[in-house]
Design a protein around this motif. Structure first.
Motif, short mmCIF file in Angstrom:
data_model
loop_
_atom_site.label_atom_id
_atom_site.label_comp_id
_atom_site.label_asym_id
_atom_site.label_seq_id
_atom_site.Cartn_x
_atom_site.Cartn_y
_atom_site.Cartn_z
N LEU A 40 0.82 -1.20 0.00
CA LEU A 40 0.00 0.00 0.00
C LEU A 40 0.86 1.27 0.00
CD1 LEU A 40 -2.76 -1.06 2.56
CD2 LEU A 40 -3.02 -0.82 0.08
N GLY A 41 1.99 1.21 0.67
CA GLY A 41 2.91 2.34 0.66
C GLY A 41 3.46 2.59 -0.74
N THR A 70 -5.00 3.10 10.22
CA THR A 70 -3.77 2.94 9.44
C THR A 70 -4.09 2.87 7.94
OG1 THR A 70 -2.72 1.73 11.25
CG2 THR A 70 -1.75 1.48 9.06
N LEU A 71 -5.11 2.12 7.60
CA LEU A 71 -5.48 1.97 6.19
C LEU A 71 -5.87 3.30 5.56
CD1 LEU A 71 -7.52 -1.37 6.34
CD2 LEU A 71 -5.10 -1.04 5.79
N LYS A 72 -6.55 4.15 6.32
CA LYS A 72 -6.92 5.47 5.81
C LYS A 72 -5.68 6.27 5.43
CE LYS A 72 -11.05 5.90 8.72
NZ LYS A 72 -11.66 6.68 9.83
N ASN A 77 -9.65 3.04 0.15
CA ASN A 77 -11.01 3.59 0.02
C ASN A 77 -12.01 2.85 0.91
OD1 ASN A 77 -13.83 3.35 -1.43
ND2 ASN A 77 -12.96 5.29 -2.14
N THR A 78 -11.93 1.50 0.90
CA THR A 78 -12.93 0.68 1.60
C THR A 78 -12.28 -0.60 2.11
OG1 THR A 78 -14.72 1.53 0.21
CG2 THR A 78 -15.14 -0.53 1.36
N LEU A 79 -12.71 -1.03 3.27
CA LEU A 79 -12.31 -2.32 3.83
C LEU A 79 -13.53 -3.22 3.93
CD1 LEU A 79 -10.41 -4.31 5.34
CD2 LEU A 79 -11.00 -3.08 7.46
N LEU A 80 -13.47 -4.37 3.25
CA LEU A 80 -14.51 -5.39 3.35
C LEU A 80 -13.96 -6.53 4.20
CD1 LEU A 80 -15.52 -5.60 -0.44
CD2 LEU A 80 -16.43 -4.05 1.30
N VAL A 81 -14.74 -7.03 5.12
CA VAL A 81 -14.29 -8.13 5.97
C VAL A 81 -15.28 -9.29 5.86
CG1 VAL A 81 -13.67 -8.87 8.30
CG2 VAL A 81 -13.20 -6.52 7.58
#
Length: 262
Positions: A40-41, A70-72, A77-81
């Protein structure tokens, strides 16, 4: 956080931002730790989050890598679990279900273990815009790079998986186990495709989608990418041991026989 519309894969949705692009990048992950954050970095440094919406498809990580705050910061944009059964196929179907409901024109996928050149996302988007329905990333075409590929993996892809897939698809592909690829909305919503069916729980969906597009007369191509394995230490992969490779071959042959066709 919200829950999905009725669908056989139960999952939660954490939207950090509204839809900002015509295209999204789905990244299935489970306990990838520093690998996904490094990936992601790299994406952020290359400005990928400004070209596509990055959507993580988490299979139930417990390593702390899916911390929303952290993800933001990394431009997700979105996290699906995923909250129900299934492996990679269920994670991808979860992502496709969300992406299609959100109205994207095309969907890209990439592994979350930092082996792939996420900086090459614009190549896939360009081909989607040109009207291609399946865009396969390949380390074996001109401009692609295969770095530290385990010899057994190289032989299996080049001598077995790619030839069988190509014969069934009636189109030559060179890197068919590579999950770095893109699909048009037209392909994913074609009535003779139906990728959201419960039969796709493991490796089935990737094998099936590699073959089905050109069988239906849709446009497919390959673009060069880099796939780099570590020079030493454990290989980051979910395909492990004799059982994992046997399952992969079984799924390939089933897809080639048309067993997953609707």
């Amino acid at each position: 956080m919200s829950r999905n519309r009725p669908f056989d894969v139960e999952y939660t949705i954490a939207e950090f931002n509204p839809r900002g692009s015509d295209y999204c990048l789905l990244i299935p992950v489970i306990n990838e730790g520093a690998r996904i954050l490094t990936e992601l970095g790299r994406a952020q440094k290359a400005g990928i989050h400004r070209q596509v919406d990055i959507i993580l498809c988490d299979g139930g990580s417990t390593d702390g890598s899916m911390n929303p705050e952290t993800l933001k910061l990394y431009g997700v944009n979105t996290l699906l679990v995923k909250r129900s059964a299934g492996k990679q196929g269920a994670q991808l179907r979860m992502g496709l279900h969300f992406a299609l409901n959100r109205g994207y024109k095309g969907v890209l996928t990439i592994d979350g273990n930092n082996k792939d050149s996420i900086e090459d996302v614009p190549r896939f988007v360009e081909k989607l815009r040109q009207g291609y329905d399946l865009v396969q990333g390949s380390r074996f075409v001109k401009g692609g790079r295969a770095i530290h590929t385990p010899p057994a993996r190289w032989l299996a892809v080049r001598l077995i998986h790619a030839p069988v897939t190509s014969a069934a698809a009636r189109h030559w592909f060179t890197d068919t186990t590579n999950a770095y690829r893109a699909y048009s909305r037209e392909y994913l919503t074609h009535p003779e495709v139906q990728p959201l069916r419960p039969v796709f729980m493991g490796y089935e969906l990737l094998a099936y989608l590699s073959i089905r597009a050109t069988q239906l007369g849709l446009k497919a191509c390959e673009v060069p990418v880099t796939r780099a394995y570590p020079a030493s230490g454990a290989t980051p992969t979910k395909i492990k041991g004799m059982r994992g490779n046997t399952d992969l071959l079984r799924v390939l042959l089933a897809a080639a026989r048309g067993q997953y066709n609707p």
